[in-house]
Design an enzyme around this catalytic site. Structure first.
Site, PDB file in Angstrom:
ATOM      1  CG  HIS A  98      -8.796   2.191   6.553  1.00  0.00           C
ATOM      2  ND1 HIS A  98      -7.449   2.459   6.597  1.00  0.00           N
ATOM      3  CD2 HIS A  98      -8.982   1.045   7.246  1.00  0.00           C
ATOM      4  CE1 HIS A  98      -6.840   1.505   7.296  1.00  0.00           C
ATOM      5  NE2 HIS A  98      -7.743   0.637   7.702  1.00  0.00           N
ATOM      6  CG  ASP A 128     -10.163   1.972   0.320  1.00  0.00           C
ATOM      7  OD1 ASP A 128      -9.857   0.813  -0.032  1.00  0.00           O
ATOM      8  OD2 ASP A 128      -9.984   2.399   1.479  1.00  0.00           O
ATOM      9  CD  GLN A 168     -13.162  -4.241   4.588  1.00  0.00           C
ATOM     10  OE1 GLN A 168     -13.701  -5.347   4.580  1.00  0.00           O
ATOM     11  NE2 GLN A 168     -12.123  -3.980   5.354  1.00  0.00           N
ATOM     12  CE  LYS A 171      -8.516  -4.780   4.506  1.00  0.00           C
ATOM     13  NZ  LYS A 171      -8.406  -4.783   5.956  1.00  0.00           N
ATOM     14  CB  CYS A 192      -7.744   2.443  10.530  1.00  0.00           C
ATOM     15  SG  CYS A 192      -6.462   1.425  11.225  1.00  0.00           S
TER      16      CYS A 192
HETATM   17  C1  LIG Z   1     -11.511   0.282   3.723  1.00  0.00           C
HETATM   18  C2  LIG Z   1     -10.043   0.004   3.917  1.00  0.00           C
HETATM   19  N1  LIG Z   1      -9.143   0.756   3.279  1.00  0.00           N
HETATM   20  C3  LIG Z   1      -7.822   0.540   3.392  1.00  0.00           C
HETATM   21  C4  LIG Z   1      -7.336  -0.463   4.197  1.00  0.00           C
HETATM   22  C5  LIG Z   1      -5.854  -0.663   4.300  1.00  0.00           C
HETATM   23  O1  LIG Z   1      -5.479  -1.885   3.791  1.00  0.00           O
HETATM   24  P1  LIG Z   1      -3.979  -2.435   4.048  1.00  0.00           P
HETATM   25  O2  LIG Z   1      -3.779  -2.360   5.533  1.00  0.00           O
HETATM   26  O3  LIG Z   1      -4.030  -3.822   3.539  1.00  0.00           O
HETATM   27  O4  LIG Z   1      -3.047  -1.579   3.318  1.00  0.00           O
HETATM   28  C6  LIG Z   1      -8.234  -1.258   4.910  1.00  0.00           C
HETATM   29  C7  LIG Z   1      -7.741  -2.299   5.842  1.00  0.00           C
HETATM   30  O5  LIG Z   1      -8.238  -2.473   6.914  1.00  0.00           O
HETATM   31  C8  LIG Z   1      -9.630  -1.028   4.755  1.00  0.00           C
HETATM   32  O6  LIG Z   1     -10.533  -1.763   5.406  1.00  0.00           O
END
Ligand SMILES: Cc1ncc(COP(=O)(O)O)c(C=O)c1O
Length: 407
Positions: free
Chosen positions: A124, A201, A204, A227, A365
């Site tokens: 992401h 990370d 998910q 999430k 993203c």
């Molecule tokens: C794999 C992953 N990393 C990071 C993020 C970023 O999370 P946040 O927007 O809550 O900071 C997301 C959110 O879509 C994600 O799916």
């Protein structure tokens, strides 16, 4: 004993699920972007604000003590959720994005020109751009690990990318696009053998599988509240005692200091060293309640339910001409990303919305991954505990209608 997975009872706890959208019952399949919130979370935030709200760690009055107790109880819940050794290992941030920025910025001082940071191409942007900052500002070199044909992380490529110059490996534990689950323990083994730290990370993964940060051996683990059926504006960073000790504070302000004079500053210990200013108090408390809510259920049963929804939806797509599913790695999670030849994903999502079905369309993203897949955007349906077979059938039916209109 775990609470039974009674979908009618669970759905009754999510008031938003009884909404109609464009005259149809809402089918919410955009859970990988953000999950809906149960009454327990909504009510806990309101209750705290109504009865025991004040700033934390600052006062000696009753309300401040009660708010601090609730805030620190949420930290303990997050600690137990990740099986971190101590509450000092758990930092609250405003989400995964801030969490990863915190880690990258904490490390920046250690980076010399030519030092390498290893990422996968399915990250992401939150787990890419903070490392680009280190490239732009400190001369770090980004090394990219590819995928196998089915969307799994290419472990041979990873082994080749990690070398004596590797300082850091930052990798998703579960892709938000492909649903791929990575072998984090093996990633850690390879990285640590080269003397590099690892950030997972878990934005998910933490939603869909039990996470034990000590068993994984990661230096850093990041997750995001919204999430996890919790509020927005709250996330968690786990760091090992050693990593936190080495790390520079991310932001300066109240609470993160020990002594401030005109010409000198010394810092508080973790976690406070990384929580400058008034933290997201109500949000942290809401997240604690959300994690407790999730943990009423048996994780394996929830996983089987979500994968059942995925399999049903995957089967429904099978007959559709010109439809490609992206990401079929063994052991993947309940995220179904697809392209339909001749139809733009935005048009698909817009038409599905007419039938009350909420899915995601776009680059998610994850532009390097889109490049790798040879597309600019895809459509994505992602499943959560409260989704049902009936909803999957409504999605497949709506998609068939959308396809007729578009092609
Ligand atoms: C794999 C992953 N990393 C990071 C993020 C970023 O999370 P946040 O927007 O809550 O900071 C997301 C959110 O879509 C994600 O799916």
């Amino acid at each position: 004993m775990s609470r039974p997975l009674d979908l009618a009872a669970i759905r009754a706890e999510f008031p938003i699920l009884s909404r109609e959208i464009n005259g149809h019952p809402l089918v919410y399949f955009d859970n990988a972007a953000s999950a809906q919130k149960p009454d327990a979370v909504i009510d806990a935030i309101a209750h705290q604000a109504r009865t025991a709200y004040a700033n934390v760690h600052r006062g000696i009055h009753t309300l401040s003590n009660e708010a601090t107790e609730a805030y620190e109880a949420a930290r303990e819940t997050a600690r137990a959720f990740l099986n971190a050794p101590a509450h000092e290992n758990i930092l609250f941030t405003k989400g995964s994005t801030e969490g990863i920025n915190l880690v990258a910025s904490a490390l920046a001082g250690e980076i010399q020109p030519g030092d390498e940071i290893v990422l996968s191409i399915m990250e992401h942007h939150s787990n890419i751009v903070p490392w680009h900052f280190l490239r732009e500002r400190h001369g770090a070199v980004l090394r990219w690990v590819g995928l196998t044909e089915d969307g799994a992380l290419d472990m041979a490529d990873l082994a080749g990318a990690i070398g004596p110059k590797t300082r850091f490996v930052a990798m998703t534990h579960m892709s938000n696009v492909l649903g791929t689950v990575t072998d984090m323990a093996e990633i850690v083994r390879l990285a640590h053998a080269a003397g590099a730290q690892v950030l997972a990370d878990g934005s998910q993964a933490a939603v869909h599988m039990p996470v034990d940060v000590q068993a994984l051996g990661v230096d850093w683990y990041v997750m995001t509240g919204h999430k996890l059926y919790g509020p927005t504006g709250i996330g968690v960073v786990y760091g090992t005692a050693e990593a936190l000790d080495r790390a520079r504070p991310y932001q300066g302000g109240g609470e993160m200091i020990e002594i401030v004079t005109r010409d000198r500053v010394t810092y508080n210990t973790a976690p406070h060293k990384f929580e400058a200013g008034t933290p997201p108090i109500l949000e942290a408390i809401g997240l604690g309640v959300a994690l407790d809510w999730m943990q009423q259920f048996d994780a394996a049963e929830v996983h089987a339910h979500e994968m059942g929804l995925y399999a049903r939806a995957r089967e429904g797509l099978r007959g559709i001409n010109g439809l490609t599913v992206h990401g079929e790695a063994p052991g993947k999670g309940a995220v179904l990303t697809f392209s339909l030849e001749g139809a733009h994903p935005h048009d698909i999502a817009q038409l599905l919305d007419r039938y009350g079905v909420a899915i995601r369309a776009g680059h998610h993203c994850a532009q390097p991954l889109m490049d790798h897949l040879g597309v600019t955007a895809t459509a994505r349906a992602s499943f959560a505990i409260y989704n049902t077979d009936t909803e999957v059938d409504a999605f497949i039916e709506a998609l068939a209608k959308a396809r007729k209109m578009l092609l």
